[in-house]
Design an enzyme around this catalytic site. Structure first.
Site: not given
Ligand SMILES: [Zn+2]
Length: 371
Positions: A92, A268, A306, A308, A311, A337
């Site tokens: 920015d 963002d 999920c 990730c 998880c 996550h």
């Molecule tokens: Zn997750």
């Protein structure tokens, strides 16, 4: 070394899938950019960002300019090597933080004078200075210094801010051209408050200056969500279809999917990272407050859908325990996550646009939230 191409457009709304090409790699759009305020996305490493699917991050010029400062970052030829992130970086202009964080920010046509929130030292941020700092950071996408105002703002204040924004945009373009860093791209920022004709005027003036991409600024500054969406609905179609369109500082998953439908490509927000540190987790069935006693003995993963790292390996009970005990690992696992959720949400949106199934994807998204 900057290019943007629209690859697929939805047949039923203004959603589109595109490809941004930068000196530090390609980015598929629509895209969500995690915020790395001070050269770090809080609590996670670049490797963890990559594993969560991140392709581009945002850095804050105001913070990096004050600390560690350009002299340090110049020794690493930019922010990429300094923070060990090889992918694209958008920075920015520093303006937003000057107005929200610094003390005694005073605006004139020349620029903004302010006192550092760290040590009280005085600084002058001009359009030229902002470009100089962002050039030192070697940002792939550089933002023009703009005058962002709070909500609500009068018509007169909104008009004054837009006029300064246009003058600064012209000076940013000149400074950017003189910097001869043709590897990066400079984006203009549309202002105009919540007034449709002022948004139109701001967009027209910026398009006359001509930028490789455009952002819609001054949204998510305290207005109700429907006002934000109305203003985006009005402003996005004013911008060239062939250029990337970036909505700054927004938002919730609901905001993101609606803004994609209106034709936005880039986003963002600190929401996934900040909320992760406060124990608020985003899942396909809505938000989960991990401190809730109902998760005390819950052996299931946070979000069964999920993939990730968090998880795949940890239960709700463990995440709740870490959070309640204020263990540092809580911030890291929660952040992994939430970033993964936002990034894979955008990826699913992109796939739905490409398969021309965006509308059914949107309906299914809201249906799951109600479960
Ligand atoms: Zn997750």
């Amino acid at each position: 070394m900057f290019e943007f191409n629209v690859i697929t457009e939805s047949q039923t709304c203004r959603a589109r899938a595109g490809l941004l090409q930068t000196a530090h790699g390609d980015v598929e759009t629509p895209v969500f950019m995690p915020v790395g305020t001070r050269g770090s996305v809080k609590s996670v490493s670049p490797e963890e960002l990559l594993a969560a699917g991140t392709r581009i991050i945002l850095g804050n010029t105001y913070h990096l300019y004050l600390r560690p400062g350009c002299d340090v970052i110049r020794r690493f030829a930019g922010l990429h090597r300094f923070m060990h992130w090889d992918g694209p970086i958008l920075t920015d202009s520093g303006g937003f933080q000057v107005f929200s964080l610094a003390k005694l920010a005073k605006i004139s046509e020349e620029g903004v004078t302010f006192q550092s929130h760290l040590d009280g030292s005085s600084h002058l941020l001009t359009p030229e200075k902002s470009i100089e700092i962002q050039t030192c950071l070697d940002s792939d996408i550089v933002m023009c210094l703009d005058n962002c105002i709070q909500y609500p703002a009068t018509r007169e204040d909104s008009r004054d801010a837009l006029e300064i924004t246009t003058k600064w945009a012209l000076r940013c373009k000149q400074a950017w051209q003189e910097s001869q860093n043709s590897r990066n791209a400079l984006f203009g920022i549309v202002q105009g408050g919540m007034f449709e004709d002022l948004r139109q005027r701001s967009a027209d003036e910026l398009m006359k200056i001509d930028f490789p991409g455009y952002a819609v600024g001054g949204l998510s500054v305290g207005e109700p969500a429907e006002v934000m969406l109305e203003m985006a609905d009005h402003t996005l179609p004013l911008l060239p279809e062939t250029k990337p369109r970036y909505i700054m500082g927004v938002g919730t998953p609901e905001d993101l999917i609606e803004l994609v439908a209106l034709g936005a490509d880039m986003f963002d927000c600190v929401l996934p990272t900040r909320n992760a540190r406060n124990g608020q987790m985003f899942t396909q069935n809505g938000t989960v407050n991990i401190s809730n006693a109902r998760y005390k003995e819950d052996t299931e993963p946070l979000d069964s859908g999920c993939a990730c790292y968090t998880c795949r390996n940890y239960s709700r009970a463990y995440l709740r325990h870490l959070y309640m005990a204020r263990e540092l690992l809580a911030y890291r696992l929660n952040t992994i996550h939430n970033i993964h959720y936002f990034i894979s949400f955008m990826k699913q949106i992109r796939e739905a646009i490409q398969a021309d199934e965006f509308e059914s994807f949107r309906k299914a998204f809201y249906r799951k939230l109600e479960n």
